[in-house]
Design an enzyme around this catalytic site. Sequence first.
Site, PDB file in Angstrom:
ATOM      1  N   CYS A  70     -96.596   9.075-102.375  1.00 36.60           N
ATOM      2  CA  CYS A  70     -95.783   7.980-101.820  1.00 36.60           C
ATOM      3  C   CYS A  70     -96.078   6.688-102.575  1.00 36.60           C
ATOM      4  O   CYS A  70     -97.225   6.216-102.602  1.00 36.60           O
ATOM      5  CB  CYS A  70     -96.082   7.783-100.342  1.00 36.60           C
ATOM      6  SG  CYS A  70     -95.216   6.347 -99.670  1.00 36.60           S
ATOM      7  N   ILE A  71     -95.048   6.108-103.143  1.00 35.23           N
ATOM      8  CA  ILE A  71     -95.254   4.954-104.019  1.00 35.23           C
ATOM      9  C   ILE A  71     -95.750   3.728-103.250  1.00 35.23           C
ATOM     10  O   ILE A  71     -96.643   3.011-103.723  1.00 35.23           O
ATOM     11  CB  ILE A  71     -93.969   4.664-104.828  1.00 35.23           C
ATOM     12  CG1 ILE A  71     -94.226   3.603-105.884  1.00 35.23           C
ATOM     13  CG2 ILE A  71     -92.804   4.275-103.937  1.00 35.23           C
ATOM     14  CD1 ILE A  71     -93.127   3.512-106.922  1.00 35.23           C
TER      15      ILE A  71
END
Lengths: 130, 130, 95, 95, 119, 119
Positions: free
Chosen positions: A78-79
């Site tokens: 997840c960025i």
Amino acid sequence: MKYALAVYGASGTGQSSLTALSFARALLAAGHEIIRVFFYQDGVHNASSLVSPPQDEVNLPEQWQKLITEQGIDAVVCIAAALRRGVVNTEEAERYELPASNFREGYELSGLGQLLEATVEADRLVTFGD
Amino acid sequence: MKYALAVYGASGTGQSSLTALSFARALLAAGHEIIRVFFYQDGVHNASSLVSPPQDEVNLPEQWQKLITEQGIDAVVCIAAALRRGVVNTEEAERYELPASNFREGYELSGLGQLLEATVEADRLVTFGD
Amino acid sequence: MATLHTVNKAGQPLELCLRALNPGDSVLLLEEGVYALYEASDVLSDLLRHIAVYVLEADVLARGMTNRDDLDIDMVDYQGFVELTVANDKVVSWF
Amino acid sequence: MATLHTVNKAGQPLELCLRALNPGDSVLLLEEGVYALYEASDVLSDLLRHIAVYVLEADVLARGMTNRDDLDIDMVDYQGFVELTVANDKVVSWF
Amino acid sequence: MSQSICIISTQAPYRGQFAREALDAALVSASYEIPTSLLLMGDGVYQILDGQSPGQLEKKKLSSLFQSLELYGIETVYVDGESLAERHLDPEQLLPLYTLLEGDAVASFLAQQDKVLSF
Amino acid sequence: MSQSICIISTQAPYRGQFAREALDAALVSASYEIPTSLLLMGDGVYQILDGQSPGQLEKKKLSSLFQSLELYGIETVYVDGESLAERHLDPEQLLPLYTLLEGDAVASFLAQQDKVLSF
């Protein structure tokens, strides 16, 4: 069966990253398919290329990377969670003008949508939290 | 009075890093001396140079660094805990053949002895855990 | 729609799991959840009248626990964990 | 040798703190420990007969809590937290 | 396929990013037009305590995020009644955007969901 | 100065590095010839449950670390009796290297310490 796994823990805090890895190996041994592993919350540290535990302890990011690359598993980090915790690839390091990058090959930095898509597509979702 | 602070939490997991930072500021405002801040366990992430939270959230490693450098505080990061969690300076990155380093200036990587020494020397030890 | 519930601590995770169970569901105790064998044996023996309960072998062994002979709880390995996720329609994790 | 005890959760940390108290000690509830105002008000009102109890303002406000008018608990800011560490001989943290 | 996803959030607010990251997941799920529900249990019920002022913690107010759920089609937040009772919380202390699940209702609600994502 | 340090360890073993890092701190403290004691409370008492085999978790056995405490001059580990009782643990299930503190003994023990480091 098609599985999606969500991994929330780093190796230092709880045990969930190791449980997830052992479960993933057992899934593949039983002939199931892992359509995506999504690393969220502290789980993003499993993509760090700088983790260097003592020799008598398992290196979880290294073990995850080995499984991911050898088996060709789609691994998404997840960025937003990764940026908050200091795990970045070279593109993001440039974008945010950070002095270095620490992201292992074989993982992709992307949004939460990848978790929800995999959740819907999979026959089973299993969450590993601390 | 002379204080030693032990910080165990990262910004993502609990709240202890922020509590410790607010306490440290209040200590200095009241004229006390901080002889050492020791970052242990997940607290080592407070020395990461790659943390990049959204603009509406506080960047704790940046705030810690600011306090540490402006006030000349002795800030020590436990080397064993940091290596396990992927927080390394350039020397350690070279020693362990890691592809990059992610350590902020103003902190020192050293052993647990630094925590125990500060504990004995200080008038008060305050531990911030999650 | 049978559900496998995984429980990794004996405190809030176990409590919340208990009120989310439907007949036919299964519970797998793992990580620190295996301490429920000692801490919550009364709860477990009640539960076992309606619900199948399992413990993960690696976590029982790691912690120096032993399974309770007096309770009908099956010990499974990671392969057994996989089989439980197949046998149920979905998995809910309590942590 | 009076001790300041900081408590950052209402579960195990508060329970363990309670059995470590000596007359003259003080307790400061902070972070999630402020939920003890709701969850453990009986325990707190007992405690207040012998022990001074404080709550950290920033954490009370953040969580939408209010201090209990019926209990003699002082709300302190970080400056007050500092003063409590000076007034006691040592600090023990429960988390 | 229109599988339903339920997101269970069990952690208190401002404890790291747990509550925030669960809400983000609910918003993203709904924006993908997946039938999405959010269920608060355990310490998660503290997330909708009204009057939160996390300014001193330099955190974003969770209440504004809860209020944006409706824009994405999540009309209500499900709350475990037993978790409220254990914490001595009254309905008037809470943001008025929830539906109470009492007794067995939590279990039957979860039985209807296709997938459950826990936080 | 010969200040005494007490290390309180309250987490179960193999939960990340908590128990391990507390033991490391105790060993380092003792190696500096600081009068050091280790007190197990709450889930921390599970650390001295005998017969731990963490091989499948690829973790080092905590029991060997506990046994090395004596080499550094830490002759005994203090254990809160109430924490044992709550967990239905019998003395014969534990590594035989501890001293039980019953009732008020925990509070009086802590009162005697100059500094307390919690884990």
